[in-house]
Structures are given as C-alpha cells and as structure tokens.
Design a protein around this motif. Structure first.
Motif, short mmCIF file in Angstrom:
data_model
loop_
_atom_site.label_atom_id
_atom_site.label_comp_id
_atom_site.label_asym_id
_atom_site.label_seq_id
_atom_site.Cartn_x
_atom_site.Cartn_y
_atom_site.Cartn_z
N ALA A 279 77.23 38.29 38.16
CA ALA A 279 76.26 37.89 39.17
C ALA A 279 74.96 38.68 39.04
CB ALA A 279 76.85 38.07 40.57
N THR A 280 75.08 39.96 38.66
CA THR A 280 73.88 40.78 38.48
C THR A 280 73.02 40.22 37.36
OG1 THR A 280 75.28 42.68 39.08
CG2 THR A 280 73.07 43.15 38.27
N ALA A 281 73.64 39.82 36.26
CA ALA A 281 72.90 39.22 35.15
C ALA A 281 72.24 37.92 35.58
CB ALA A 281 73.82 38.98 33.96
N ASN A 282 72.91 37.16 36.45
CA ASN A 282 72.31 35.92 36.96
C ASN A 282 71.05 36.21 37.77
OD1 ASN A 282 74.33 34.45 35.78
ND2 ASN A 282 75.26 33.73 37.68
N VAL A 283 71.11 37.21 38.65
CA VAL A 283 69.97 37.54 39.49
C VAL A 283 68.78 37.99 38.65
CG1 VAL A 283 69.12 39.15 41.25
CG2 VAL A 283 71.36 38.09 41.51
N LEU A 284 69.06 38.75 37.59
CA LEU A 284 68.00 39.34 36.77
C LEU A 284 67.66 38.50 35.54
CD1 LEU A 284 69.17 43.06 36.90
CD2 LEU A 284 67.46 41.93 38.34
N HIS A 285 68.41 37.43 35.33
CA HIS A 285 68.21 36.56 34.16
C HIS A 285 68.21 37.35 32.86
CE1 HIS A 285 66.99 33.90 37.44
NE2 HIS A 285 67.40 32.94 36.63
N GLY A 286 69.22 38.19 32.74
CA GLY A 286 69.37 38.95 31.51
C GLY A 286 70.24 40.17 31.70
N THR A 287 70.68 40.71 30.59
CA THR A 287 71.50 41.93 30.60
C THR A 287 70.56 43.11 30.37
OG1 THR A 287 71.98 41.53 28.25
CG2 THR A 287 73.61 40.79 29.85
N ARG B 27 58.54 31.10 41.45
CA ARG B 27 58.83 30.17 42.54
C ARG B 27 58.84 28.73 42.02
NH1 ARG B 27 55.63 34.36 44.55
NH2 ARG B 27 56.45 35.38 46.43
N PHE B 28 59.52 27.84 42.76
CA PHE B 28 59.70 26.46 42.31
C PHE B 28 59.20 25.47 43.36
CE2 PHE B 28 63.03 28.99 40.30
CZ PHE B 28 62.79 28.71 38.95
N SER B 29 58.76 24.34 42.89
CA SER B 29 58.34 23.26 43.78
C SER B 29 59.57 22.59 44.38
CB SER B 29 57.52 22.22 43.01
OG SER B 29 58.36 21.54 42.08
N PRO B 30 59.42 21.83 45.48
CA PRO B 30 60.57 21.11 46.04
C PRO B 30 61.24 20.19 45.03
CG PRO B 30 58.75 21.13 47.60
CD PRO B 30 58.21 21.70 46.32
N GLU B 31 60.45 19.56 44.18
CA GLU B 31 61.03 18.66 43.17
C GLU B 31 61.84 19.43 42.14
OE1 GLU B 31 57.73 16.94 45.28
OE2 GLU B 31 57.81 18.78 44.05
N GLU B 32 61.34 20.58 41.73
CA GLU B 32 62.08 21.40 40.78
C GLU B 32 63.38 21.91 41.39
OE1 GLU B 32 58.59 23.41 38.03
OE2 GLU B 32 58.86 24.14 40.09
N LYS B 33 63.32 22.32 42.65
CA LYS B 33 64.52 22.80 43.33
C LYS B 33 65.58 21.69 43.41
CE LYS B 33 62.40 26.37 46.22
NZ LYS B 33 62.16 26.85 47.60
N GLN B 34 65.15 20.48 43.72
CA GLN B 34 66.09 19.37 43.83
C GLN B 34 66.79 19.10 42.51
OE1 GLN B 34 64.30 15.74 45.26
NE2 GLN B 34 66.26 14.71 45.52
N ALA B 35 66.03 19.11 41.40
CA ALA B 35 66.62 18.87 40.09
C ALA B 35 67.57 20.00 39.69
CB ALA B 35 65.52 18.73 39.04
N CYS C 187 77.87 28.85 37.35
CA CYS C 187 77.01 27.74 37.77
C CYS C 187 75.79 28.17 38.56
CB CYS C 187 77.82 26.75 38.60
SG CYS C 187 79.22 25.99 37.73
N GLY C 188 75.85 29.35 39.16
CA GLY C 188 74.75 29.79 40.00
C GLY C 188 75.01 29.50 41.47
N SER C 189 74.11 29.97 42.33
CA SER C 189 74.23 29.79 43.77
C SER C 189 74.07 28.32 44.14
CB SER C 189 73.18 30.63 44.48
OG SER C 189 73.12 30.32 45.85
N ASP C 190 74.59 27.96 45.32
CA ASP C 190 74.41 26.60 45.81
C ASP C 190 73.09 26.45 46.57
OD1 ASP C 190 75.06 28.09 47.99
OD2 ASP C 190 76.76 26.87 48.63
N TYR C 191 72.20 27.45 46.42
CA TYR C 191 70.86 27.38 46.99
C TYR C 191 69.89 27.85 45.90
CZ TYR C 191 66.84 28.13 50.04
OH TYR C 191 65.60 28.07 50.61
N ILE C 192 68.72 27.24 45.83
CA ILE C 192 67.75 27.61 44.81
C ILE C 192 66.81 28.68 45.35
CG2 ILE C 192 65.97 26.80 43.21
CD1 ILE C 192 68.77 25.69 42.69
N TYR C 193 66.99 29.89 44.87
CA TYR C 193 66.13 31.00 45.26
C TYR C 193 65.01 31.18 44.24
CZ TYR C 193 70.00 32.30 48.36
OH TYR C 193 70.97 32.31 49.33
#
Length: 239
Positions: A153-161, A173-181, A205-211
């Motif tokens: 999970a730590t690697a997921n948050v930081l997008h890397g080891t 940050r992402f637009s509403p359309e990017e978050k939906q996709a 798979c990642g969180s069920d919310y787009i942060y």
C-alpha cells in the motif's frame, strides 16, 4: 476536507532571503539540515498579517492523530519573497502512518507525510485546514525510515519503491472525467479478483476512491507557498 494534522516541534526553520544577507549561526544552531526546500511566496486576494509562521504539518491519516505544539521562525517584511525551509531531523515516531496495521501486513513500512503550511500564530493548533493562512498546494514532503517494498500500500501511495529518507512529491490532480475512467478500471479489477484476500486486492487494484496522486520530483525542485484564507487554499487530497 476535514482531517487532523500533526505539527512537529522544532523541525523546520523558515528564512526570508534578503539579497547580500546570509543565515548566521548562534547559540540555537542545531547543525546542518538533513534536507533543504526552496521556493517562493505568492499572495492570494486576502490581507496577510505581517508575521507568518511556517512549518511542516505532519499528517497521520491512518490514526487521526492529535495536534501537538510547534515552533518556527517568524517571517516579516514584504511579499512575495523567496524562502528556504531547513529540515533538521527525521519526524517523530508518532507521526508515521502505519499501513502495516501493527504487524498484520509485515511488508509495509512506516510513512510520514507533511504539508508545508503557514500559520498566523505558532503553538497548539486545531485542524490545519481551518487554521492555516497558507500552504504549498502542489507538493508534500515524505519520509520513510527504510526502503519501500514493492506490491504494498505504501508503494501505491508513493507510486514507486522509494529509498529510505526524505522525498519531495508532486501532487497530481485529476478532472472529473479522468476520475470516472480510473474508477471504472479499478472496479473491473475488483471484479476479476473477487474472493481473494481483501487487503491483497486493495493493494493490487487501488482504493475505491480516486485521490490525488503523489509522484517523486527532485528534492531541489522549487515550490510555491500560497498565502490566502483557508477556504481558498487547495489542500492536497492524497488519502
């Protein structure tokens, strides 16, 4: 975005850089900094008081930690100004986020995340998103006491080891359309792994919310501190 922040005591010193002047050592000199952040200050539409206290707000979001007292140098003079932020020691143990849930997931490493914030008065604070008069909106500072392991999970948050130590992270940050996709892709991942261990599926798979995402940038990257009323500040939402 209500959340509790931990402001670490005496961790940072904030300097307004004046041409032909340099910081001087005195009886309070605590040694060479572990990391130095540099940037500039910009003003929002709101009136800013002449004294501004700037510090690291450590965000222990896995346990919603208490607010503790803080210390920082005072900035006076005209704005905008360039600044230097000296980090003198690693964060205290109580500010680390525990993705390992007290050993339940042993591959996870402790993670400390700090926003760079400005306050009108130092000392004990309420939630910083309601008391801050400024923030670096697009970057956060992170620290790990050991290297981040893959497939965690730590690697997921930081997008890397990332390696042990301090790292400067860009907030994406992402637009509403990017978050939906992105959410649709994650929901599909959850469906294909139905019945597996919940934690393993979440890591895969990642969180069920787009942060907002955090991505490493060179530690020398210049940051911008925006001084404005709290409601007009765009706080990073990385959890």
């Amino acid at each position: 975005m209500p959340r509790a922040f931990l402001v670490a005591t005496a961790l940072v010193v904030f300097f307004a850089l004046i041409p032909a002047c340099s910081a001087q050592k005195d009886a309070d000199y605590e040694g060479e900094p572990l990391v130095v952040l540099r940037g500039n200050v910009v003003l929002g539409a709101d009136a800013i008081p002449p004294a501004v206290h700037v510090m690291l707000g450590w965000d222990n979001f896995t346990r919603q930690g208490d607010i503790v007292s803080s210390e920082a140098a005072t900035v006076r003079g005209s704005f905008p100004a360039r600044f230097r932020l000296d980090v003198l020691r690693p964060p205290e143990p109580h500010v680390f986020n525990d993705f390992g849930h007290q050993g339940l997931h042993p591959n996870e490493v402790p993670l400390a995340v700090a926003n760079i914030v400005a306050l009108e008065t130092p000392g004990p604070q309420g939630p910083l998103d309601s008391t801050a008069i400024g923030i670096v909106e697009d970057y956060v500072l992170v620290y790990m006491p050991e290297p981040v392991r893959p497939n965690t999970a730590t690697a997921n948050v930081l997008h890397g080891t990332l390696s042990q130590g301090f790292h400067l992270m860009k907030v994406v940050r992402f637009s509403p359309e990017e978050k939906q996709a992105m959410l649709a892709e994650r929901e599909a991942c959850y469906r294909t792994r139905a019945g597996e261990d919940n934690w393993a599926v979440r890591v895969a798979c990642g969180s069920d919310y787009i942060y907002d995402e955090l991505h490493e940038v060179p530690i020398g990257t210049e940051v911008t501190l925006k001084l404005a009323a709290g409601k007009s500040l765009d706080w990073p939402n990385y959890h």
